[in-house]
Write a protein that holds these residues in place. Structure first.
Motif, PDB file in Angstrom:
ATOM      1  N   ALA A   1      52.005  43.155  34.185  1.00 52.33           N
ATOM      2  CA  ALA A   1      50.972  43.116  33.694  1.00 52.33           C
ATOM      3  C   ALA A   1      49.942  42.564  34.594  1.00 52.33           C
ATOM      4  O   ALA A   1      49.063  41.481  34.183  1.00 52.33           O
ATOM      5  N   LEU A   2      49.846  42.818  36.058  1.00 54.14           N
ATOM      6  CA  LEU A   2      49.096  41.958  36.930  1.00 54.14           C
ATOM      7  C   LEU A   2      47.951  42.212  37.035  1.00 54.14           C
ATOM      8  O   LEU A   2      46.838  41.565  37.182  1.00 54.14           O
ATOM      9  N   ARG A   3      47.469  43.634  36.581  1.00 57.50           N
ATOM     10  CA  ARG A   3      46.034  44.207  36.401  1.00 57.50           C
ATOM     11  C   ARG A   3      45.372  43.227  35.188  1.00 57.50           C
ATOM     12  O   ARG A   3      44.175  43.151  35.414  1.00 57.50           O
ATOM     13  N   ARG A   4      46.001  43.362  34.482  1.00 62.28           N
ATOM     14  CA  ARG A   4      45.535  42.643  33.048  1.00 62.28           C
ATOM     15  C   ARG A   4      45.179  41.056  33.472  1.00 62.28           C
ATOM     16  O   ARG A   4      44.220  40.352  32.962  1.00 62.28           O
ATOM     17  N   ALA A   5      46.200  40.399  34.262  1.00 55.83           N
ATOM     18  CA  ALA A   5      46.000  39.195  34.516  1.00 55.83           C
ATOM     19  C   ALA A   5      44.671  38.826  35.433  1.00 55.83           C
ATOM     20  O   ALA A   5      43.881  37.993  35.467  1.00 55.83           O
TER      21      ALA A   5
ATOM     22  N   GLY B   1      49.858  52.667  41.684  1.00 55.98           N
ATOM     23  CA  GLY B   1      49.529  53.716  40.568  1.00 55.98           C
ATOM     24  C   GLY B   1      49.201  53.128  39.384  1.00 55.98           C
ATOM     25  O   GLY B   1      48.715  52.331  38.852  1.00 55.98           O
ATOM     26  N   SER B   2      50.048  54.106  38.515  1.00 55.71           N
ATOM     27  CA  SER B   2      50.038  53.504  36.823  1.00 55.71           C
ATOM     28  C   SER B   2      51.075  52.385  36.581  1.00 55.71           C
ATOM     29  O   SER B   2      51.045  52.093  35.488  1.00 55.71           O
ATOM     30  N   GLN B   3      52.002  52.166  37.411  1.00 57.91           N
ATOM     31  CA  GLN B   3      53.089  51.229  37.264  1.00 57.91           C
ATOM     32  C   GLN B   3      52.656  49.828  37.327  1.00 57.91           C
ATOM     33  O   GLN B   3      51.996  49.333  38.385  1.00 57.91           O
TER      34      GLN B   3
END
Length: 236
Positions: A166-170, A160-162
């Motif tokens: 910051a793995l999405r940014r990575a 979800g939004s969790q």
């Protein structure tokens, strides 16, 4: 006058930290990384630096780096986390990497090593500056792929939004760097190597094949988002 007084005191603190930190070389700080935890399930920062030291030159070769540049990437990776145990970064955490670069120069390291250390966290935001050098790109990719592999290995996957780590940014950072290099890179083999570098020292929840599959899906999702942001139609 009040602001000047506060600012002068803060700058005096920084100058003191800088002078004190320079008394100990980055390479001599490596043992202290044993006391710093990367993530409770993934071991210490010393263990992480050793993994990056092995992964960065592999990536450097893949992106076309010469033997000299790969040696620079290897040295930068070894020293990449040493500034985390300096007074300056303890006090001003946003200077991680930045101070490592300055201290590497102070230590007499190759300027190219210092530059790569300073580029390791790039891009640190969407649309942020990308690493400019081959060793810097290799280290930045190694840093992100190692983290993604480790977190997915122990089952700490964004939902979800969790996304506390910051793995999405990575992942978006990996995509941005690869896109910038213009070189085709097989992520699966890099993820497999990153997984193997943990060497059974971590109690992974997911096996290597599962991690590769999960990260493949994760990267596809991030790539889709990146392409939509670039203006491509959703059905392409």
């Amino acid at each position: 006058a009040g602001n000047e007084k506060v600012l002068a005191a803060r700058l005096a603190d920084a100058a003191f930290f800088y002078d004190e930190d320079r008394k100990t070389k980055l390479v001599d700080r490596l043992p202290r990384l044993e006391t710093l935890v990367f993530q409770e399930k993934l071991g210490t920062m010393r263990f992480r630096a050793e993994r990056l030291q092995r992964l960065a030159p592999v990536i450097c070769r893949i992106i076309g780096g010469s033997a000299q540049k790969c040696a620079i990437a290897e040295r930068a990776a070894l020293l990449s986390k040493s500034d985390l145990v300096t007074n300056m970064v303890f006090e001003f955490t946003e200077l991680q990497g930045v101070m490592g670069s300055h201290y590497a120069i102070s230590d007499g390291e190759d300027p190219a090593v210092a530059k790569a250390i300073g580029e390791q966290y790039r891009p640190n935001s969407s649309g942020g500056a990308l690493p400019e050098t081959v060793p810097g790109r290799a280290l930045a990719l190694a840093d992100k792929i190692d983290a993604l592999t480790g977190y997915f290995g122990v089952g700490l996957i964004p939902s979800g939004s969790q996304d506390p780590f910051a793995l999405r940014r990575a992942a978006l950072g990996v995509i941005a760097i690869i896109k910038d290099t213009g070189i085709s890179i097989g992520l699966k083999s890099l993820i497999e190597q990153a997984y193997d570098l943990y060497g059974g020292k971590v109690a992974f929840k997911n096996d290597r094949a599962t991690v590769c599959s999960l990260l493949d899906e994760f990267f596809r999702g991030r790539m889709r988002a990146a392409l939509l942001e670039d203006g491509y139609r959703y059905d392409l």
